[in-house]
Design a protein around this motif. Structure first.
Motif, PDB file in Angstrom:
ATOM      1  N   VAL A   1      49.998  34.090  48.683  1.00 57.78           N
ATOM      2  CA  VAL A   1      50.486  32.757  49.023  1.00 57.78           C
ATOM      3  C   VAL A   1      49.363  31.902  49.602  1.00 57.78           C
ATOM      4  N   VAL A   2      48.682  32.453  50.598  1.00 55.88           N
ATOM      5  CA  VAL A   2      47.683  31.667  51.322  1.00 55.88           C
ATOM      6  C   VAL A   2      46.528  31.260  50.409  1.00 55.88           C
ATOM      7  N   GLN A   3      46.011  32.211  49.630  1.00 58.76           N
ATOM      8  CA  GLN A   3      44.904  31.896  48.728  1.00 58.76           C
ATOM      9  C   GLN A   3      45.302  30.808  47.726  1.00 58.76           C
ATOM     10  N   SER A   4      46.515  30.914  47.161  1.00 56.38           N
ATOM     11  CA  SER A   4      46.967  29.937  46.170  1.00 56.38           C
ATOM     12  C   SER A   4      47.122  28.552  46.790  1.00 56.38           C
ATOM     13  N   VAL A   5      47.742  28.500  47.969  1.00 58.57           N
ATOM     14  CA  VAL A   5      47.972  27.211  48.614  1.00 58.57           C
ATOM     15  C   VAL A   5      46.658  26.571  49.036  1.00 58.57           C
ATOM     16  N   VAL A   6      45.751  27.357  49.620  1.00 61.93           N
ATOM     17  CA  VAL A   6      44.465  26.803  50.051  1.00 61.93           C
ATOM     18  C   VAL A   6      43.671  26.296  48.844  1.00 61.93           C
ATOM     19  N   ALA A   7      43.653  27.080  47.757  1.00 65.36           N
ATOM     20  CA  ALA A   7      42.924  26.657  46.558  1.00 65.36           C
ATOM     21  C   ALA A   7      43.526  25.387  45.965  1.00 65.36           C
ATOM     22  N   PHE A   8      44.853  25.316  45.897  1.00 63.29           N
ATOM     23  CA  PHE A   8      45.508  24.138  45.327  1.00 63.29           C
ATOM     24  C   PHE A   8      45.307  22.914  46.219  1.00 63.29           C
ATOM     25  N   ASP A   9      45.385  23.111  47.534  1.00 63.73           N
ATOM     26  CA  ASP A   9      45.185  21.987  48.456  1.00 63.73           C
ATOM     27  C   ASP A   9      43.755  21.463  48.401  1.00 63.73           C
ATOM     28  N   LEU A  10      42.790  22.356  48.159  1.00 67.80           N
ATOM     29  CA  LEU A  10      41.392  21.924  48.094  1.00 67.80           C
ATOM     30  C   LEU A  10      41.113  21.073  46.856  1.00 67.80           C
ATOM     31  N   THR A  11      41.839  21.342  45.756  1.00 65.46           N
ATOM     32  CA  THR A  11      41.499  20.698  44.485  1.00 65.46           C
ATOM     33  C   THR A  11      42.652  19.957  43.817  1.00 65.46           C
TER      34      THR A  11
END
Length: 409
Positions: A36-46
């Motif tokens: 969850v965290v990796q996906s959300v952080v990656a999506f929020d960054l880009t």
């Protein structure tokens, strides 16, 4: 009721396996928080699906390259040492990511590097844990022990996204706090290994190179038709259908009008279904009905993906995720149990490492599925996944049924 619990959780009566199971639960809890965290952080960054795919791809590539080698080492080295080392590496990775997020230095490249190391550690951890189960659990309940290991997996799929969502929602924690919690969980899991019985290295390990062991394991699998078909069934179905996680943030935001961060709710729907199914099939793991249930669950997995593709609301998507979770979770639980019954103990690490190629494939397929979702939309991508799973289920179910008839003749 007492009979149900005693049959379903029989292997947990073995003390050392119970301790291994507890450590596995902690490790998987951290792992599913990270999805969850990796996906959300990656999506929020880009703001892009393919960024999520890049992060998951990085984990998949190291699992694909190192997974079979990890299986060979699981059959050579003390399993307790392999498990402790892999979990210490994972704890260090998450602690580093917590620092980078907290100090504002995080970017997509660091997420990808962290995923590379996570994939490497998991390539050694997974086979070693499964091979250790074979040593700790009596042969007559081995299928149950393998299935219960998957219960730890699916229980973590319920708790992990919930804990991750809570961390992300709390301003004082956020992504940095979530990474710190994951580092702590992996540290506790590594510590618990110290109380497990010693697992000595194989006596003649020094007489043969690890790549020779790997080649021997591949020949062993290829020479056993039923094991070969079951492995190919599992790996290809997971490869075709298990990356819905890659497109779920985009499905929520672009198709259903909800923030990407709410994806944790869909993960919980999936995880609840997976937990219920994996507990239910644990009773079947050592029975003659296991293979029929295995094929049936694969078909249900494909149907669930079609349901998510057509979902008009977040609630209906959640129901689809429940079906996907139940069927894929039961399918995974029975996979290890069914295969382990046919494999000689000296090969178990190498054979089980090949099942892990399914999850490496999931990581590798995440990027092209992310690109496809950006090109044609999340719904079409999910329908493509459902078609692949359904077609593969038909093909391999027919093959396994033919083998079963020939064996009975």
């Amino acid at each position: 009721m007492r009979s149900f619990f005693s049959e379903t959780f029989a292997a947990l009566a073995v003390g050392p396996f119970r301790l291994l199971w507890f450590g596995t639960l902690l490790a998987f809890l951290a792992f599913f928080m990270s999805t969850v965290v990796q996906s959300v952080v990656a999506f929020d960054l880009t703001g892009r699906n393919d960024a999520v795919g890049v992060v998951v791809f990085a984990q998949g590539i190291t699992m694909a390259l190192l997974g079979p080698i990890g299986g060979a080492y699981a059959d050579r080295l003390p399993k307790r040492r392999v498990i402790a080392t892999g979990q210490a590496v994972a704890a260090a990775v998450f602690a580093t990511l917590a620092f980078l997020v907290a100090t504002g230095r995080i970017h997509l490249a660091w997420l990808a590097v962290g995923s590379l190391f996570m994939g490497a550690s998991f390539a050694f951890l997974g086979p070693a844990r499964q091979a250790f189960t074979v040593e700790l659990v009596p042969a007559h309940m081995l299928g149950n022990g393998m299935a219960l290991s998957n219960v730890a997996n699916t229980a973590s799929r319920v708790l992990g996204p919930a804990v991750a969502g809570l961390c992300l929602a709390l301003p004082r924690l956020g992504a940095a706090g979530a990474y710190a919690v994951m580092a702590g969980l992996y540290s506790l899991s590594a510590t618990s290994v110290a109380w497990l019985p010693s697992s000595p290295a194989r006596a003649n390990a020094a007489d043969k190179h690890v790549f020779a062991d790997l080649a021997e394991g591949l020949r062993y699998v290829w020479g056993h038709r039923k094991v070969r078909l079951e492995l190919l069934f599992f790996v290809t179905v997971i490869l075709a259908g298990f990356p819905p996680d890659t497109v779920l943030p985009g499905l929520l935001e672009n198709q259903l009008g909800h923030p990407a961060a709410e994806v944790s709710v869909l993960y919980v729907w999936s995880a609840v279904g997976a937990l219920g199914a994996s507990v239910a099939v644990a009773r079947l793991a050592d029975s003659s009905r296991a293979l029929v249930a295995y094929s049936t669950l694969a078909f249900g997995f494909g149907a669930g993906l079609f349901g998510i593709a057509a979902a008009p609301s977040k609630f209906v998507a959640g129901v689809g995720m429940f079906v996907v979770g139940a069927c894929s979770g039961g399918f995974q639980a029975l996979n290890s149990a069914v295969i382990a019954r046919h494999v000689e103990p000296m090969y178990i690490g190498r054979v089980m490492s090949l099942t892990m190629l399914a999850f490496a494939g999931f990581g590798l397929m995440a990027l092209p599925f992310g690109i496809l979702a950006d090109a044609v939309g999340e719904r079409v991508t999910l329908a493509v996944m459902g078609s692949g799973v359904t077609g593969l289920s038909i093909f391999f179910s027919i093959g396994l049924a033919r083998v079963a008839r020939e064996d009975a003749a």
